[in-house]
Design a protein around this motif. Structure first.
Motif, PDB file in Angstrom:
ATOM      1  N   SER A  15      41.773  39.501  47.221  1.00 24.92           N
ATOM      2  CA  SER A  15      40.955  38.290  47.233  1.00 24.92           C
ATOM      3  C   SER A  15      40.521  37.929  48.648  1.00 24.92           C
ATOM      4  CB  SER A  15      41.750  37.125  46.642  1.00 24.92           C
ATOM      5  OG  SER A  15      41.005  35.934  46.716  1.00 24.92           O
ATOM      6  N   THR A  16      39.328  37.356  48.745  1.00 26.99           N
ATOM      7  CA  THR A  16      38.854  36.827  50.025  1.00 26.99           C
ATOM      8  C   THR A  16      39.458  35.455  50.285  1.00 26.99           C
ATOM      9  OG1 THR A  16      36.952  35.737  49.003  1.00 26.99           O
ATOM     10  CG2 THR A  16      36.629  37.992  49.806  1.00 26.99           C
ATOM     11  N   GLY A  17      40.047  34.874  49.244  1.00 22.87           N
ATOM     12  CA  GLY A  17      40.573  33.519  49.339  1.00 22.87           C
ATOM     13  C   GLY A  17      39.575  32.500  48.833  1.00 22.87           C
TER      14      GLY A  17
ATOM     15  N   ALA B 209      37.145  31.677  45.581  1.00 21.98           N
ATOM     16  CA  ALA B 209      36.816  32.039  44.198  1.00 21.98           C
ATOM     17  C   ALA B 209      35.339  32.387  44.058  1.00 21.98           C
ATOM     18  CB  ALA B 209      37.184  30.895  43.255  1.00 21.98           C
ATOM     19  N   SER B 210      34.467  31.652  44.731  1.00 20.90           N
ATOM     20  CA  SER B 210      33.034  31.926  44.599  1.00 20.90           C
ATOM     21  C   SER B 210      32.653  33.266  45.233  1.00 20.90           C
ATOM     22  CB  SER B 210      32.199  30.791  45.191  1.00 20.90           C
ATOM     23  OG  SER B 210      32.453  30.654  46.562  1.00 20.90           O
ATOM     24  N   GLN B 211      33.255  33.617  46.369  1.00 23.90           N
ATOM     25  CA  GLN B 211      32.981  34.920  46.987  1.00 23.90           C
ATOM     26  C   GLN B 211      33.496  36.057  46.120  1.00 23.90           C
ATOM     27  OE1 GLN B 211      34.595  34.286  51.054  1.00 23.90           O
ATOM     28  NE2 GLN B 211      32.683  35.270  51.682  1.00 23.90           N
ATOM     29  N   ASP B 212      34.699  35.919  45.578  1.00 22.24           N
ATOM     30  CA  ASP B 212      35.264  36.960  44.713  1.00 22.24           C
ATOM     31  C   ASP B 212      34.390  37.152  43.476  1.00 22.24           C
ATOM     32  OD1 ASP B 212      37.339  37.212  46.519  1.00 22.24           O
ATOM     33  OD2 ASP B 212      38.818  36.215  45.243  1.00 22.24           O
ATOM     34  N   LYS B 213      33.996  36.060  42.825  1.00 24.18           N
ATOM     35  CA  LYS B 213      33.163  36.123  41.625  1.00 24.18           C
ATOM     36  C   LYS B 213      31.792  36.722  41.955  1.00 24.18           C
ATOM     37  CE  LYS B 213      31.740  34.918  37.428  1.00 24.18           C
ATOM     38  NZ  LYS B 213      32.105  35.555  36.227  1.00 24.18           N
ATOM     39  N   ASN B 214      31.211  36.328  43.087  1.00 23.40           N
ATOM     40  CA  ASN B 214      29.920  36.857  43.500  1.00 23.40           C
ATOM     41  C   ASN B 214      29.994  38.369  43.717  1.00 23.40           C
ATOM     42  OD1 ASN B 214      27.118  36.575  44.349  1.00 23.40           O
ATOM     43  ND2 ASN B 214      27.889  37.002  46.402  1.00 23.40           N
ATOM     44  N   PHE B 215      31.061  38.833  44.362  1.00 24.60           N
ATOM     45  CA  PHE B 215      31.192  40.273  44.591  1.00 24.60           C
ATOM     46  C   PHE B 215      31.369  41.021  43.271  1.00 24.60           C
ATOM     47  CE2 PHE B 215      33.352  44.177  46.131  1.00 24.60           C
ATOM     48  CZ  PHE B 215      32.267  44.677  46.838  1.00 24.60           C
ATOM     49  N   TYR B 216      32.127  40.461  42.348  1.00 24.78           N
ATOM     50  CA  TYR B 216      32.249  41.057  41.009  1.00 24.78           C
ATOM     51  C   TYR B 216      30.863  41.197  40.373  1.00 24.78           C
ATOM     52  CZ  TYR B 216      32.718  41.198  35.969  1.00 24.78           C
ATOM     53  OH  TYR B 216      32.563  41.522  34.646  1.00 24.78           O
ATOM     54  N   GLU B 217      30.056  40.144  40.444  1.00 18.15           N
ATOM     55  CA  GLU B 217      28.712  40.172  39.855  1.00 18.15           C
ATOM     56  C   GLU B 217      27.840  41.236  40.520  1.00 18.15           C
ATOM     57  OE1 GLU B 217      27.603  38.691  37.174  1.00 18.15           O
ATOM     58  OE2 GLU B 217      29.380  37.465  36.830  1.00 18.15           O
TER      59      GLU B 217
ATOM     60  N   THR C 114      42.468  34.877  42.449  1.00 15.52           N
ATOM     61  CA  THR C 114      41.844  34.392  43.679  1.00 15.52           C
ATOM     62  C   THR C 114      42.798  33.409  44.337  1.00 15.52           C
ATOM     63  OG1 THR C 114      39.606  34.700  42.867  1.00 15.52           O
ATOM     64  CG2 THR C 114      39.901  33.090  44.616  1.00 15.52           C
ATOM     65  N   LYS C 115      43.230  33.764  45.548  1.00 19.91           N
ATOM     66  CA  LYS C 115      44.208  32.946  46.265  1.00 19.91           C
ATOM     67  C   LYS C 115      43.872  32.921  47.741  1.00 19.91           C
ATOM     68  CE  LYS C 115      47.903  34.208  43.117  1.00 19.91           C
ATOM     69  NZ  LYS C 115      49.166  34.881  42.962  1.00 19.91           N
ATOM     70  N   ARG C 116      44.160  31.816  48.359  1.00 21.67           N
ATOM     71  CA  ARG C 116      43.908  31.710  49.793  1.00 21.67           C
ATOM     72  C   ARG C 116      44.800  32.669  50.580  1.00 21.67           C
ATOM     73  NH1 ARG C 116      44.247  26.508  53.710  1.00 21.67           N
ATOM     74  NH2 ARG C 116      43.257  27.526  55.454  1.00 21.67           N
ATOM     75  N   PHE C 117      46.039  32.805  50.143  1.00 28.45           N
ATOM     76  CA  PHE C 117      46.974  33.720  50.792  1.00 28.45           C
ATOM     77  C   PHE C 117      47.503  34.691  49.737  1.00 28.45           C
ATOM     78  CE2 PHE C 117      47.261  29.721  53.210  1.00 28.45           C
ATOM     79  CZ  PHE C 117      46.790  30.187  54.420  1.00 28.45           C
ATOM     80  N   PRO C 118      46.700  35.691  49.375  1.00 26.84           N
ATOM     81  CA  PRO C 118      47.108  36.601  48.304  1.00 26.84           C
ATOM     82  C   PRO C 118      48.298  37.469  48.716  1.00 26.84           C
ATOM     83  CG  PRO C 118      45.102  37.375  49.352  1.00 26.84           C
ATOM     84  CD  PRO C 118      45.415  36.046  49.960  1.00 26.84           C
ATOM     85  N   GLY C 119      49.069  37.838  47.709  1.00 28.86           N
ATOM     86  CA  GLY C 119      50.173  38.755  47.934  1.00 28.86           C
ATOM     87  C   GLY C 119      49.680  40.195  47.908  1.00 28.86           C
ATOM     88  N   ASN C 120      50.600  41.124  47.893  1.00 31.60           N
ATOM     89  CA  ASN C 120      50.230  42.536  47.909  1.00 31.60           C
ATOM     90  C   ASN C 120      50.302  43.200  46.545  1.00 31.60           C
ATOM     91  OD1 ASN C 120      49.571  42.801  50.654  1.00 31.60           O
ATOM     92  ND2 ASN C 120      51.734  42.800  51.179  1.00 31.60           N
ATOM     93  N   SER C 121      50.714  42.470  45.531  1.00 28.68           N
ATOM     94  CA  SER C 121      50.825  43.031  44.193  1.00 28.68           C
ATOM     95  C   SER C 121      49.446  43.193  43.558  1.00 28.68           C
ATOM     96  CB  SER C 121      51.677  42.096  43.327  1.00 28.68           C
ATOM     97  OG  SER C 121      51.637  42.488  41.988  1.00 28.68           O
TER      98      SER C 121
END
Length: 121
Positions: A35-37, A39-47, A97-104
């Motif tokens: 995740s970029t942290g 939600a809108s950036q992650d969703k946009n990249f998916y699209e 989507t998380k600001r500080f994503p883990g590695n899983s």
């Protein structure tokens, strides 16, 4: 029979996974994008990825599926079958989507999976 690597895909930190059949080449390859942290950036990249696959392989089959990582939630799954042996799956999991994503892998909102079934016989 597998190989895991960490790297980057289009600027996203990514976990790559490759699975092999014994003495028969590649079975599947997958990229799990961190995740970029946002939600809108992650969703946009998916699209953007989905549009790219649609340009290459035609309209895919998009559907909501049960989120295997968070009970009671859904993920968006798009699938293409460019030939009789290949299935391409693109998954978007907004719960990851998380600001500080883990590695899983469960902390990765975008999954791209290529599966080859030519060797299943």
């Amino acid at each position: 029979e597998s190989l895991l690597m960490t790297g980057y895909f289009e600027g996203f930190q990514t976990e790559f996974a490759f699975a092999f059949y014994k003495k028969k080449l590649l079975k599947s390859k997958a990229a799990y994008l961190k995740s970029t942290g946002s939600a809108s950036q992650d969703k946009n990249f998916y699209e953007l990825l989905k549009r790219g696959f649609e340009r290459q392989y035609g309209r895919g089959k998009e559907m909501p599926v049960a989120n295997s990582l968070v009970n009671g939630r859904i993920m968006i799954k798009s699938t293409w079958t460019p030939d009789k042996y290949t299935t391409i799956t693109l998954i978007y999991n907004s719960e990851a989507t998380k600001r500080f994503p883990g590695n899983s892998v469960k902390d990765r909102p975008i999954h791209i999976i290529y599966h080859y079934n030519k060797w299943d016989k």
